[in-house]
Design a protein around this motif. Structure first.
Motif, short mmCIF file in Angstrom:
data_model
loop_
_atom_site.label_atom_id
_atom_site.label_comp_id
_atom_site.label_asym_id
_atom_site.label_seq_id
_atom_site.Cartn_x
_atom_site.Cartn_y
_atom_site.Cartn_z
N PHE A 163 -8.96 10.47 0.47
CA PHE A 163 -9.50 9.13 0.76
C PHE A 163 -8.35 8.21 1.15
CE2 PHE A 163 -11.72 5.14 -1.04
CZ PHE A 163 -12.40 4.94 0.14
N ASN A 164 -8.27 7.92 2.40
CA ASN A 164 -7.16 7.14 2.93
C ASN A 164 -7.72 5.89 3.57
OD1 ASN A 164 -5.01 6.11 4.32
ND2 ASN A 164 -4.87 7.81 5.78
N LEU A 165 -7.31 4.74 3.07
CA LEU A 165 -7.88 3.47 3.54
C LEU A 165 -7.32 3.01 4.88
CD1 LEU A 165 -7.95 1.54 0.14
CD2 LEU A 165 -9.91 2.46 1.37
N TYR A 183 -15.28 5.09 -5.93
CA TYR A 183 -14.25 4.22 -6.51
C TYR A 183 -14.72 2.77 -6.64
CZ TYR A 183 -11.34 8.29 -5.80
OH TYR A 183 -10.84 9.57 -5.85
N LEU A 230 -5.20 3.02 -5.32
CA LEU A 230 -6.11 3.19 -4.18
C LEU A 230 -5.36 3.05 -2.86
CD1 LEU A 230 -9.31 1.25 -5.39
CD2 LEU A 230 -9.04 3.73 -5.17
N LEU A 231 -4.37 2.16 -2.83
CA LEU A 231 -3.62 1.96 -1.59
C LEU A 231 -2.76 3.17 -1.25
CD1 LEU A 231 -2.59 -1.79 -1.91
CD2 LEU A 231 -4.12 -0.80 -0.19
N PHE A 233 -12.18 3.22 -12.86
CA PHE A 233 -11.19 2.21 -12.52
C PHE A 233 -9.88 2.79 -12.00
CE2 PHE A 233 -7.55 -0.48 -13.52
CZ PHE A 233 -7.89 -1.62 -12.82
N HIS A 234 -9.38 2.19 -10.94
CA HIS A 234 -8.03 2.46 -10.43
C HIS A 234 -7.36 1.15 -10.06
CE1 HIS A 234 -9.91 6.39 -10.03
NE2 HIS A 234 -8.70 6.90 -10.06
N HIS A 235 -6.07 1.11 -10.25
CA HIS A 235 -5.31 -0.08 -9.86
C HIS A 235 -5.18 -0.14 -8.33
CE1 HIS A 235 -4.08 -1.70 -13.74
NE2 HIS A 235 -4.06 -0.45 -14.17
N PRO A 236 -4.95 -1.34 -7.81
CA PRO A 236 -4.82 -1.48 -6.36
C PRO A 236 -3.79 -0.53 -5.76
CG PRO A 236 -4.91 -3.66 -7.39
CD PRO A 236 -4.90 -2.65 -8.50
#
Lengths: 524, 524
Positions: A84-86, A108, A77-78, A71-74
């Protein structure tokens, strides 16, 4: 235009890393994949690299020593995890980075096929279904015409017929479609009911009809209300029916509300009976509801999105007795039957009414002067134009398991839920939300930590208990060990809703869940 | 129950044939796949066998020496081809037969990625997109909550923002969703327009609003009419706008029809401007339409399902000038941008209105007391409950190509269509349906066989010409060499509609199509 950067396109450096089965050198960028000249070899290498990532994921999914999720918070990840770059950019990434992106996307994410993922009605990862989806993506076609989906159109037709036979409609006659989910299938049922009784609404709109009302259980899925809002009935005209303590519609309440609506001058149109409610797993008494629908000449829809699968089981199908009297049925193989998402059918007893309701006869797609029998062009029956191929995975699973395989799967999941029920019904610290053996695999319960056990019932205890399930769930997600749903319902504070639809689940996974709830909840 | 046969389940004989990379012995039936004990090895072997079938199909798709399709009539496939039986049965099939079924499903289908498949707006087989779909199926999750789709939810958010930037909305602000196809995206636009002006319709139904009318071009996609029918407006209240000879809406006609509707006491609500019409590829003049919408306070939707991709091209995006003034936009990356099916976005300028229109706050799914920021739970904005993950393949393609890669693809397809236009505009036997360089890749033309060339214009010639395209198309399909669409439009008899969206297409494929039309049509 600021969205574009420099249009010159330098080839990024590239290397596949150290994968043993693939030998360098590799092409530098995606433009070397097919359809590029000499693109066949790099394409095959790339696809095999991807498959390697996917099959590793499949293995881990079934491995109880791996986490259900990381688990990671939004915001985490952002902000970007390592490598890992969205964010999307003007310039291409290297194929190497694309493979890393694929790995990280899975890393993730949530392993919905893990034997300890109990969070949704859809769970599990059926290997045949998965292969079916891979093939479907590769075929990359569209259900609207026989012309471009000959095999899939026929598979849909034969499978829907088989499903109608299971429902019990004579000779499997009728109509149907696979739609993008149960909510849309339920929406179809309301649309065709309206068309059946007030066909002029298609051309003249709702003003051509009197004030129409729809009936559905207070425990039913929210998609009936959504359909009421979307289709122009209004949610005030979706009348909620009272249920017994097990969450099943009380037929007398339906009849009373029909009479009340008629007295007010409204026109009752449609009744939804739920076969397997979302939270309690309750089956409304379809036969008694069908009697009332016949008496008042109403459309009877059965929302079997969750419970429809029980039709495959000789032991459990009696819970849907009366479904053969329904005018339409929603049935989602992607729930209890383990088909990959999405796979939902709307089945209709009367032939031709789907087309009558929805067809617009677009000339560019449904030409009458084709060389084949154009009654196989089914697209004009749908509210969609393009329609994803949802049938193949399900057809292939049916081939691979046979009807008996689905039956074994259903029976096993219901046995497991009874195991859970038996285990906790008298266990210290547990309280069932309703009494008696569950009708479906839904087992609803509160866990009382020791700190609450001596406390007298009252507002304070209720408030504390309401916070227990979310806290345990949050800790479960942070530790990644298991996932199970919770919610309040009516005046009942947050409780756990356990559901089982994954054939990978064993009694030891049920035991694990209970241990985990107690481990995480003990000191709350 | 006659649908079940004997419940005893004999293990079928099994063998994988002679595939060189996999060594016997093999498990006999699918029950030996995961989650079976020791199921890992047979699962990996099975999946690799499937991938072998799929990669062979991919290779053949790009191979011009293979057919686009191997046509069979419905009755032929239903009767069963050698070894390929579509019927479902009670008993399981062997894994060997499952692999044969996979091969045959592809064999009798249509290669929509073949460089000579021109039949639909969606064509091509993007390798990165394909890999993305394989991963999506393997992840097998659902877009409704961050809880079970954290990465995909964020990818959707970032990609929609990027698309809104391309549209030109300040800062990329706004809202949106990926939906199951352009028809549903268009339906969303009508729903939210209604909610914006008459929010009480959500609860009270259409009777709470006056007689509302929608405007769209006579050349627009039929989904606007379908939405009018489904949502309770009625198709009579979808007013069709006249177009010029190129299929573009005449703004003065829109204004005249708005005034006329108001004079009748109706309430104009919504205008759809098409950016890339289905048949002609026409772009309505959005700026002029926007002026009128502002003047009369109407919702402006742009249906860019087909033409939205041109926003990625600095050379062609001017055709959508004014789109930044739209209230909502439909844009299907599965058409002009080559993403695998399905991939359609509805984009909305006003934040929050999608949720306002559609939310029902289901407690079992959208709990407010989760441990993460629940504004990332986007499911309640949708009319669906479960929602397929359509974003990943598109996000991955964008990563792999960059914005510049999409631009090159768009520019190349438009160049090819101009090549076709230049080739046939003065060629003997050809007649363009409208004059001038096509705005999109749509090239619409009649082919006149020699027998018609001397014939005077009139009913007889029209009738004969009307039959030419279907006859040529039927022969194309029987010979399997290429596929292209045809249709009548208004008072124009059947003509070919050529479209290009597949990056595998070259000038030689265009030449081939023309040769093939002439070969097949010469003696008609």
């Amino acid at each position: 235009m600021e969205v574009f950067g420099d249009n010159s396109c330098p080839a990024p450096l590239f290397g596949f890393g150290t994968h043993p089965e693939v030998s360098p050198p590799f092409p530098p960028v995606t433009v070397d994949l097919l359809p590029a000249k000499n693109g066949e070899e790099p394409t095959m290498q790339f696809l095999l690299e991807v498959v390697d990532i996917l099959t590793n994921y499949v293995k881990k999914t079934f491995d109880r020593s791996t986490k259900v999720l990381d688990f990671h918070h939004p915001h985490q990840l952002l902000e970007g995890m390592e490598g890992f770059n969205l964010e999307l950019s003007d310039q291409p990434e290297s194929l190497e980075q694309i493979l890393v992106d694929c790995r990280d996307t899975l890393k993730y994410g949530v392993r919905t096929g893990h034997p300890r993922f109990f969070n949704q009605l859809s769970s599990g990862l059926d290997i045949i279904g998965l292969a079916g989806e891979w093939l479907t993506s590769t075929a990359n076609t569209n259900m609207f015409t026989y012309e471009i989906a000959p095999v899939f159109v026929l598979m849909e037709q034969l499978t829907l017929k088989k499903m109608r036979e299971m429902i019990g409609w004579p000779g499997g006659e009728g109509d149907g479609l696979f739609s993008p989910g149960g909510a849309i299938s339920n929406m179809y049922s309301v649309m065709i009911a309206r068309y059946k009784y007030f066909p002029e609404v298609k051309t003249k709109g709702m003003s051509a009809a009197p004030r129409l009302v729809l009936f559905t259980s207070e425990h039913s899925h929210y998609s009936i209300k959504k359909a009421g809002a979307a289709l122009g009935f209004g949610t005030d005209n979706v009348i909620l029916l009272s249920t017994d303590e097990r969450g099943r519609v009380i037929p007398a309440d339906l009849e009373a509300k029909i009479i009340e609506a008629k007295q007010k001058g409204y026109v009752p149109l449609f009744v939804n009976a739920t076969a397997g409610s979302t939270v309690y797993g309750a089956f409304d008494p379809i036969s008694e509801i069908a009697d009332i629908c016949e008496k008042y000449n109403l459309w009877l829809h059965v929302d079997g999105a969750w419970g429809g699968g029980l039709l495959m089981s000789r032991k459990h199908r009696h819970k849907l007795n009366g479904i053969e009297r329904a005018n339409s049925v929603t049935w989602n193989p992607h729930k209890m039957m383990g088909a990959p998402l999405q796979c939902s059918a709307i089945l209709v007893r009367e032939k031709g009414i789907l087309a009558g309701c929805n067809s617009m006869c677009a000339g560019y797609l449904f030409q009458p002067d084709k060389q084949y029998d154009v009654t196989y062009d089914t697209g004009d029956k749908a509210i969609q134009c393009g329609r994803h191929v949802d049938i193949f995975k399900f057809w292939l699973m049916w081939k691979a398991k046979g009807t008996v395989g689905f039956e074994q799967h259903i029976d096993k999941c219901l046995d497991l839920s009874q195991y859970l029920y038996n285990k906790i019904k008298n266990r210290e610290g547990y309280q069932m939300v309703f009494d008696g053996v569950p009708q479906h695999t839904n087992v609803c319960f509160w866990y009382n930590p020791p700190s609450l056990r001596g406390m007298p019932d009252g507002e304070e205890r209720r408030e504390k208990l309401h916070r227990v399930a979310p806290k345990i769930k949050a800790m479960m997600m942070e530790s990644g060990t298991t996932m199970v749903g919770y919610q309040p319902q009516g005046n009942k504070v947050n409780f756990f809703r356990m559901v089982i639809s994954n054939p990978a689940v064993t009694q030891s996974d049920i035991d694990f869940l209970i241990d985990e709830i107690e481990r995480l909840g003990h000191d709350l």
